[in-house]
Design a protein around this motif. Structure first.
Motif, short mmCIF file in Angstrom:
data_model
loop_
_atom_site.label_atom_id
_atom_site.label_comp_id
_atom_site.label_asym_id
_atom_site.label_seq_id
_atom_site.Cartn_x
_atom_site.Cartn_y
_atom_site.Cartn_z
N ARG A 128 -22.61 -17.19 -40.48
CA ARG A 128 -23.23 -16.16 -41.30
C ARG A 128 -24.66 -16.52 -41.72
N TYR A 139 -17.73 -15.34 -34.67
CA TYR A 139 -17.00 -14.31 -35.40
C TYR A 139 -17.45 -12.95 -34.89
N TRP A 141 -19.32 -9.88 -35.25
CA TRP A 141 -20.44 -9.30 -36.00
C TRP A 141 -20.91 -8.02 -35.31
N TRP A 163 -14.36 -3.77 -42.06
CA TRP A 163 -15.72 -4.31 -41.93
C TRP A 163 -16.29 -4.63 -43.30
N TYR A 173 -19.18 -7.91 -40.62
CA TYR A 173 -18.23 -8.75 -39.90
C TYR A 173 -16.83 -8.14 -40.02
N PRO A 182 -12.47 -13.60 -42.29
CA PRO A 182 -13.19 -13.05 -41.13
C PRO A 182 -12.49 -13.38 -39.81
N ASN A 185 -14.05 -14.54 -32.97
CA ASN A 185 -14.41 -13.80 -31.77
C ASN A 185 -13.81 -14.49 -30.55
#
Length: 552
Positions: A128, A139, A141, A163, A173, A182, A185
Motif C-alpha cells: 500500500r 494484493y 488493487w 472495495w 483494494y 485485504p 492477488n
C-alpha cells in the motif's frame, strides 16, 4: 526447526490414505483450554487436553488459526504466517502440541488462510506504500471509476462493498471479508510461491495436513467484471445470513475462477512430497458448493477432500433433504471426496439449529459416521452442547455486531469448552474468559458425562469406534441414498463387506421393506434395530438399523 513426523516415523507402512473416511475433531483454540489464566485458550492448553481427544477415537485434530494476528477476525486475519500469536504461545509450544498428538496417535491439521491477510501483514504494509514497490501487485488493487466509485459491484460477506479506498495509492483494494482483510492477488506468481513456502514451513514442522479456509476465493476475475444479480427465488442463506445483501448476487467473477485448479494441483504436489499428509477445503458458495467440491477433489492431483455448507445450513434435515443433497453429490462429485460436518465455528450449533432432541442428536451422530466421505466434528458437539445465548454487551464477533439483532453472529458456537462444573468457567480458565461460559453448558461438562453411562459423549465414542471397525463405512462405496418416507437408507460396501444402513429421521415409528439378502444385526451399542421375520424393518422414533449381509 524440522520436527519429525513421528506418526510416519513410528510406522513406515503408515496408511497414506488415512484421511479417507477419517474422523477429524475441530478445535477452536481461543475456547478449548486456557493454560495460563489469561482467559484465552492456547496451544499448551490443547496439548493438556489431548488425552481426552484421543479417548474419543478420532484420527486427527484440525486447529483453527493461531498465527500472529491483530485478531480483528480472531486469527483469520494473519499478520505472520510463520509464527504463533503470543496469546496462543510460541513455536516451541506448537512443537510440544505436535509431539504430544503424535505420541497419542492423533494427526495434526492446521487452518491455512491463504486468500487474504491482515492489513497489518508486512506484505500489505509495503504494497500500500506505493504503486512501484516490490509487492505493489501482491494484493488486488484497482483505480476508481471516473465518478470515484469502486471498480465494480462486488460485495463483502461482512456487508457492504468489497472495495476499500486507500489514500496512499489513491486506489481501491479488494476485501471479500473485513476491510482489514485485504485479498491477495493470486494472479501474481510470486504470491503463489510465497504461500507454498508457508505451506512447506508447517509441513517441515510436522503437521499432517491443512484445512484451507475459503478455498474457492483465491482467484478473482482479472477483468474485474461485475457480478450479475441473483433472482430472489434462487437466494439462500447457506453462506451469509438472509439480512446480508451478499445473497443478492451470483458471485460469478469474485470467486470460483478456473485458474484456481492449477494452484490446487501445485499445492497437492507439495503435500505429496510428505508421506501421509492431507487437505480439506472449505467451499463457500451457496449455489455451486457441491459442484465445486467435485471439481476440487476429483482425481489424485487436487485437494484430498472438501466440505460445502449443505448440512451446515438451517434447512430442516429431513429424509428428503438428505437424499436431495447426497444424490447431487453422486451427480456432480462422484469422483471426489466429501468431508461432512453438521457444526463448526461459523454456524449455530446443530443441536439448536435443527432443534434436535437428545435422541435425534444421537441418531444424527450415527448417521454421520455411516456416510460416504470423511467427517468433522466440532468441539463440544460430542457433549450435545446447544448454541450459547451471548448478550450484545458480550459480543466479540464483528459479524454479529454488524447485523445484530437479526443475526447474532458466531460467538454463540465459540464459547469456552466445558470440562467440569467446579467453577462458573467450566474448568476452561482460572481467569476471566474471553466469552462468557454458558450456564446451560455447565451440567453437560466432560466430567459430568464421563460418570453417566447414558451420556451422549459415550454415544459419540461408540459411533466413532463402530465406523473404524467397519471398513465399508470408512472407505467403502454406497449404492445411492434413498428414502422410504422418513427413513433414509443405503448400503455401504468394501472388499466383499456389505452393510445396510437405515435411519428413521422422525419422532414417529416407521416401517420399510428390507432389501433382498440375509442380514445380521450389528451396532446394538448404537441402538440398532434388527431385521424382522416378516421381511420388514420396524424402526422406533430416531432409531437406526445397521445390518451386515451374510451368505446364505
Amino acid at each position: 526447526m524440522n520436527v519429525a513426523n513421528t506418526l510416519a516415523a513410528k510406522d513406515p507402512a503408515v496408511d497414506k490414505d488415512w484421511w479417507r473416511g477419517a474422523v477429524i475433531y475441530q478445535i477452536y483454540p481461543r475456547s478449548f483450554q486456557d493454560s495460563n489464566g489469561d482467559g484465552i485458550g492456547d496451544l499448551l492448553g490443547i496439548a493438556q487436553r489431548l488425552p481426552y481427544v484421543a479417548s474419543l477415537g478420532v484420527d486427527a485434530i484440525w486447529i483453527s488459526p493461531f498465527f500472529a494476528s491483530p485478531m480483528k477476525d480472531f486469527g483469520y486475519d494473519v499478520s505472520d504466517y510463520c509464527d504463533v500469536d503470543p496469546m496462543f504461545g510460541s513455536l516451541a509450544d506448537f512443537d510440544v502440541l505436535v509431539q504430544t498428538a503424535h505420541r497419542l496417535g492423533i494427526r495434526v491439521m492446521i487452518d491455512l488462510v491463504l486468500s487474504h491477510t491482515s492489513d497489518q501483514h508486512p506484505w500489505f504494509q509495503l504494497s500500500r506504500s506505493s504503486r512501484t514497490n516490490d509487492k505493489a501487485d501482491w494484493y488486488v488493487w484497482s483505480d476508481p471509476k471516473e465518478d470515484g466509485t469502486p471498480p465494480n459491484n462486488w460485495l463483502s460477506i461482512f456487508g457492504g462493498s468489497a472495495w476499500q479506498w486507500d489514500a496512499r495509492r489513491e486506489q481501491y483494494y479488494l476485501h471479500n471479508f473485513l476491510t482489514s482483510q485485504p485479498d491477495l492477488n493470486f494472479h501474481n506468481p510470486d504470491v503463489r510461491q510465497a504461500l507454498l513456502d508457508v505451506t512447506r514451513f508447517w509441513l517441515d514442522r510436522g503437521v499432517d495436513g491443512f484445512r484451507l479456509d475459503t478455498i474457492n476465493f483465491y482467484f478473482h476475475d482479472k477483468e474485474l467484471r461485475s457480478n450479475p444479480g441473483l433472482p430472489k427465488e434462487k437466494r439462500n442463506a447457506n453462506i451469509a445470513p438472509s439480512v446480508n445483501p451478499y445473497n443478492h448476487q451470483e458471485h460469478l467473477y469474485s470467486k470460483n475462477q478456473p485458474e484456481n485448479l492449477e494452484f490446487l494441483e501445485r499445492f497437492r504436489a507439495l503435500l505429496d512430497e510428505y508421506d501421509g499428509t492431507t487437505s480439506v477445503g472449505e467451499v463457500g458458495d451457496a449455489q455451486r458448493g457441491l459442484e465445486i467440491m467435485g471439481e476440487y477433489t476429483r482425481g489424485e492431483n487436487r485437494i484430498h477432500m472438501c466440505y460445502a455448507f449443505e448440512f451446515l445450513s438451517g434447512v430442516e434435515p429431513t429424509a428428503e433433504r438428505f437424499v436431495e443433497v447426497l444424490a447431487q453429490v453422486d451427480e456432480v462429485a462422484a469422483g471426489g471426496w466429501a468431508c461432512w460436518a453438521f457444526s463448526n465455528h461459523d454456524v449455530v450449533r446443530h443441536a439448536t439449529r435443527w432443534n434436535l432432541s437428545p435422541a435425534a442428536q444421537r441418531l444424527f451422530a450415527t448417521l454421520m459416521m455411516c456416510l460416504r466421505g470423511s467427517v468433522c466434528i466440532y468441539q463440544g458437539e460430542e457433549l450435545g452442547l446447544p448454541e450459547a445465548d451471548v448478550g450484545f454487551e458480550d459480543l466479540q464477533d464483528p459479524y454479529g455486531i454488524e447485523f445484530w439483532p437479526e443475526f447474532k453472529g458466531r460467538d454463540g458456537c465459540r464459547t469456552p469448552m466445558v470440562w467440569e462444573a467446579s467453577n462458573q468457567n467450566g474448568g476452561f480458565t482460572t481467569g476471566q474468559p474471553w466469552l462468557p461460559v454458558s450456564h446451560d453448558h455447565l451440567h453437560r461438562t466432560v466430567l459430568h458425562q464421563e460418570d453417566d453411562p447414558a451420556a451422549i459423549l459415550h454415544h459419540y465414542r461408540r459411533a466413532i469406534a463402530f465406523r473404524h471397525a467397519q471398513p465399508a463405512l470408512a472407505k467403502g462405496d454406497h449404492d445411492g441414498v434413498r428414502n422410504s418416507d422418513s427413513i433414509v437408507h443405503f448400503t455401504r460396501s468394501h472388499e466383499g463387506e456389505i452393510i445396510f444402513c437405515a435411519f428413521n429421521l422422525s419422532d414417529q415409528p416407521a416401517t420399510m421393506a428390507l432389501p433382498e439378502g440375509n442380514w445380521t444385526q450389528i451396532g446394538l451399542e448404537l441402538g440398532s434395530a434388527g431385521p424382522q421375520a416378516d421381511g420388514k424393518l420396524h424402526l422406533g422414533p430416531w432409531q437406526p438399523c445397521l445390518a451386515l449381509k451374510t451368505k446364505s
